[in-house]
Design an enzyme around this catalytic site. Structure first.
Site, PDB file in Angstrom:
ATOM      1  N   THR A 146       2.156  -9.655   0.837  1.00  0.00           N
ATOM      2  CA  THR A 146       1.079  -8.900   1.134  1.00  0.00           C
ATOM      3  C   THR A 146       0.681  -7.758  -0.066  1.00  0.00           C
ATOM      4  O   THR A 146      -0.564  -7.323  -0.129  1.00  0.00           O
ATOM      5  CB  THR A 146       0.951  -8.044   2.519  1.00  0.00           C
ATOM      6  OG1 THR A 146       2.175  -7.573   2.683  1.00  0.00           O
ATOM      7  CG2 THR A 146       0.811  -9.116   3.616  1.00  0.00           C
ATOM      8  N   GLY A 147       1.847  -7.601  -0.866  1.00  0.00           N
ATOM      9  CA  GLY A 147       1.618  -6.361  -1.705  1.00  0.00           C
ATOM     10  C   GLY A 147       1.234  -7.367  -2.981  1.00  0.00           C
ATOM     11  O   GLY A 147       1.163  -8.438  -3.109  1.00  0.00           O
ATOM     12  N   ARG A 176      -7.414  -3.476   8.623  1.00  0.00           N
ATOM     13  CA  ARG A 176      -7.286  -2.218   9.531  1.00  0.00           C
ATOM     14  C   ARG A 176      -8.273  -1.570   9.195  1.00  0.00           C
ATOM     15  O   ARG A 176      -9.529  -1.647   8.401  1.00  0.00           O
ATOM     16  CB  ARG A 176      -5.984  -1.189   9.015  1.00  0.00           C
ATOM     17  CG  ARG A 176      -4.760  -1.851   9.598  1.00  0.00           C
ATOM     18  CD  ARG A 176      -3.548  -0.949   8.874  1.00  0.00           C
ATOM     19  NE  ARG A 176      -3.164  -1.463   7.607  1.00  0.00           N
ATOM     20  CZ  ARG A 176      -2.048  -0.994   7.248  1.00  0.00           C
ATOM     21  NH1 ARG A 176      -1.179  -0.406   7.752  1.00  0.00           N
ATOM     22  NH2 ARG A 176      -1.809  -1.547   5.715  1.00  0.00           N
ATOM     23  N   TYR A 186       5.493  -7.518  15.566  1.00  0.00           N
ATOM     24  CA  TYR A 186       5.641  -6.357  14.713  1.00  0.00           C
ATOM     25  C   TYR A 186       6.375  -5.328  15.406  1.00  0.00           C
ATOM     26  O   TYR A 186       7.314  -4.590  14.985  1.00  0.00           O
ATOM     27  CB  TYR A 186       4.385  -5.659  14.229  1.00  0.00           C
ATOM     28  CG  TYR A 186       4.307  -4.750  13.355  1.00  0.00           C
ATOM     29  CD1 TYR A 186       4.765  -4.883  11.978  1.00  0.00           C
ATOM     30  CD2 TYR A 186       3.876  -3.532  13.757  1.00  0.00           C
ATOM     31  CE1 TYR A 186       4.686  -3.501  11.081  1.00  0.00           C
ATOM     32  CE2 TYR A 186       3.829  -2.364  12.963  1.00  0.00           C
ATOM     33  CZ  TYR A 186       4.267  -2.376  11.595  1.00  0.00           C
ATOM     34  OH  TYR A 186       4.362  -1.567  10.646  1.00  0.00           O
ATOM     35  N   THR A 192      11.479 -10.588   8.817  1.00  0.00           N
ATOM     36  CA  THR A 192      11.493  -9.382   7.746  1.00  0.00           C
ATOM     37  C   THR A 192      11.840  -8.147   8.280  1.00  0.00           C
ATOM     38  O   THR A 192      12.710  -7.468   7.783  1.00  0.00           O
ATOM     39  CB  THR A 192       9.999  -9.108   7.193  1.00  0.00           C
ATOM     40  OG1 THR A 192       9.635 -10.483   6.813  1.00  0.00           O
ATOM     41  CG2 THR A 192       9.917  -8.034   6.218  1.00  0.00           C
ATOM     42  N   PHE A 211       0.856  -1.181  -0.174  1.00  0.00           N
ATOM     43  CA  PHE A 211       0.033  -0.208   0.192  1.00  0.00           C
ATOM     44  C   PHE A 211       0.698   1.222   0.127  1.00  0.00           C
ATOM     45  O   PHE A 211       0.977   1.917  -0.969  1.00  0.00           O
ATOM     46  CB  PHE A 211      -0.954  -0.163   1.057  1.00  0.00           C
ATOM     47  CG  PHE A 211      -1.402   1.235   1.584  1.00  0.00           C
ATOM     48  CD1 PHE A 211      -2.021   1.975   1.033  1.00  0.00           C
ATOM     49  CD2 PHE A 211      -1.255   1.535   2.958  1.00  0.00           C
ATOM     50  CE1 PHE A 211      -2.686   3.231   1.346  1.00  0.00           C
ATOM     51  CE2 PHE A 211      -1.872   2.698   3.659  1.00  0.00           C
ATOM     52  CZ  PHE A 211      -2.469   3.874   2.612  1.00  0.00           C
ATOM     53  N   THR A 231      -2.269   5.247   8.777  1.00  0.00           N
ATOM     54  CA  THR A 231      -2.182   5.823   7.271  1.00  0.00           C
ATOM     55  C   THR A 231      -3.359   4.834   6.668  1.00  0.00           C
ATOM     56  O   THR A 231      -3.287   3.748   6.792  1.00  0.00           O
ATOM     57  CB  THR A 231      -0.844   5.711   6.814  1.00  0.00           C
ATOM     58  OG1 THR A 231      -0.127   6.600   7.628  1.00  0.00           O
ATOM     59  CG2 THR A 231      -1.079   6.414   5.425  1.00  0.00           C
TER      60      THR A 231
HETATM   61  N1  UDP Z   1     -10.616  -2.020  14.947  1.00  0.00           N
HETATM   62  C1  UDP Z   1     -11.926  -2.220  14.763  1.00  0.00           C
HETATM   63  N2  UDP Z   1     -12.811  -2.775  14.051  1.00  0.00           N
HETATM   64  C2  UDP Z   1     -12.208  -3.119  13.014  1.00  0.00           C
HETATM   65  C3  UDP Z   1     -10.736  -3.099  12.686  1.00  0.00           C
HETATM   66  C4  UDP Z   1     -10.002  -2.435  13.989  1.00  0.00           C
HETATM   67  O1  UDP Z   1     -12.612  -1.515  16.021  1.00  0.00           O
HETATM   68  O2  UDP Z   1     -12.744  -3.832  12.033  1.00  0.00           O
HETATM   69  C5  UDP Z   1     -10.079  -1.352  15.904  1.00  0.00           C
HETATM   70  C6  UDP Z   1      -8.695  -1.875  16.399  1.00  0.00           C
HETATM   71  O3  UDP Z   1      -9.202  -2.928  17.521  1.00  0.00           O
HETATM   72  C7  UDP Z   1      -7.842  -0.774  17.037  1.00  0.00           C
HETATM   73  C8  UDP Z   1      -8.379   0.492  15.994  1.00  0.00           C
HETATM   74  O4  UDP Z   1      -9.347   0.097  15.440  1.00  0.00           O
HETATM   75  O5  UDP Z   1      -8.481  -0.181  18.199  1.00  0.00           O
HETATM   76  C9  UDP Z   1      -7.041   0.509  14.688  1.00  0.00           C
HETATM   77  O6  UDP Z   1      -6.865  -0.919  14.427  1.00  0.00           O
HETATM   78  P1  UDP Z   1      -6.051  -0.948  13.324  1.00  0.00           P
HETATM   79  O7  UDP Z   1      -5.946  -2.698  12.947  1.00  0.00           O
HETATM   80  O8  UDP Z   1      -6.427  -0.373  12.013  1.00  0.00           O
HETATM   81  O9  UDP Z   1      -4.623  -0.482  13.418  1.00  0.00           O
HETATM   82  P2  UDP Z   1      -3.469  -0.402  14.808  1.00  0.00           P
HETATM   83  O10 UDP Z   1      -3.772   1.272  15.368  1.00  0.00           O
HETATM   84  O11 UDP Z   1      -4.500  -1.275  15.847  1.00  0.00           O
HETATM   85  O12 UDP Z   1      -2.193  -1.115  14.522  1.00  0.00           O
END
Ligand code: UDP
Length: 323
Positions: free
Chosen positions: A42-43, A191, A150, A97, A18, A180
């Site tokens: 993943t890309g 995400r 990670y 990685t 991405f 992002t």
């Molecule tokens: N989250 C959510 N529903 C979703 C995906 C994520 O409520 O379908 C929440 C997740 O638990 C976190 C926030 O959204 O609190 C951001 O999650 P993301 O996976 O985007 O990135 P993170 O900042 O956690 O790496």
């Protein structure tokens, strides 16, 4: 490219991802010769469809953990799964990685003039006890939890880079990237921003994890790329630089905004372990050093993401968002 701007040979690892692919497009637009390395875990090559049209773009299928045989003047190390769903799918792969990958990048840059820009992350701050997070904060990371592959991988990569800088004078520059979003996020990325948009467009409920009171600050991809490329314009940069948009939202607010635009019910699911409760970058340093200022509002960015995801969903058989 502006008159007088130097053309360079640039390597982007994770080029088909991405952010990697948006970075490739920008570097090509600035007139550079760009080599994109990716193992396509993943890309996807679709992300590089525009880049492939340029005679100045060269794609290499390969893994950043292998020796890098490319002589580049700048290396942007963006190889690593970045969504919790993807990086937890194979923790060993994720951690190696980051760690072995940065060793290979340092070996490729060491002993000559070469700028490394490392894609680090707000995850180095873990579930932060300081808010907003400045670069001086050392973080609050669970080293044995589900996010550790990670978080610790990225922390260790920073460690190796700053040691390489002290010992061998390697020109290492680190950006800590906060949440992002934007076009080209994988439909199954998982995400929150892309997940909500996919769910709303597929007429399935938006999945809020926990009670939705946790916060994130969402930066649009083009704003982030502005900051990343400006990291190479300075004679030197010592210490990491936060990049992101400081406008903070609860996840519940994000769900409300998406359902205002697209409709859709919400459903509550359990909060994953070690999920940070709040996150917002302190971008004072990026503002001062780089003149960095995010321009795209969440509303505008969402419109662009919705158009992109709608287009891709229309072209594909139905695919479910991550649970
Ligand atoms: N989250 C959510 N529903 C979703 C995906 C994520 O409520 O379908 C929440 C997740 O638990 C976190 C926030 O959204 O609190 C951001 O999650 P993301 O996976 O985007 O990135 P993170 O900042 O956690 O790496």
């Amino acid at each position: 490219m502006g008159l007088g701007a130097a053309r360079r040979t640039v390597l982007v690892t994770g080029a088909a991802g991405f952010l990697g692919s948006h970075l490739v497009d920008r570097l090509l637009a600035e007139g550079n010769e760009v080599i994109g390395l990716d193992n396509l875990v993943t890309g996807t090559l679709e992300n590089l469809a525009d880049a492939m049209k340029s005679p100045r773009f060269h794609f290499e299928l390969g893994d950043v953990r292998e020796t890098i045989g490319v002589y580049a003047e700048q290396i942007f190390n963006f190889a690593c799964p970045a969504s919790p769903v993807h990086y937890q799918a194979d923790p060993y792969f994720t951690l190696t990685t980051s760690v072995t990958g940065i060793q290979r990048v340092i070996e490729a840059a060491r002993g000559r003039k070469c700028i490394i820009v490392q894609a680090s992350t707000s995850e180095v701050y873990g579930d932060p006890l300081v808010h907003p997070q400045p670069e001086s904060y050392w973080g609050h990371v669970n080293p044995i939890g589900e996010r550790a592959c990670y978080d610790e991988g990225k922390r260790c990569a920073e460690t190796l880079l700053f040691d390489a800088r002290r010992r061998w004078g390697v020109d290492a520059r680190v950006v800590r990237i906060f949440n992002t979003y934007g076009p080209r996020m994988a439909l199954d990325d998982g995400r929150v921003v892309s997940n909500f948009v996919v769910q709303a467009l597929e007429k399935t409920p938006l999945t809020i994890y926990g009670d939705g009171s946790q916060t994130r600050s969402f930066c649009f991809a083009s704003d982030l790329v502005d900051g990343i490329v400006s990291m190479t314009r300075l004679a030197s940069v010592d210490g990491p630089v936060n990049l992101g948009n400081p406008n903070e939202f609860t996840i519940k607010q994000l769900a409300e905004l998406v359902s205002e635009l697209l409709g859709g019910e919400v459903v509550y699911k359990p909060l994953p372990s070690d999920d940070p409760k709040q996150r917002k970058p302190d971008i004072t340093r990026a503002r001062q050093l780089l003149g960095f200022e995010p321009k795209v509002s969440l509303r505008e960015g969402l419109d662009a993401l919705i158009r992109d995801i709608r287009g891709r969903l229309d072209q594909r058989p139905r695919r479910a968002a991550a649970p």
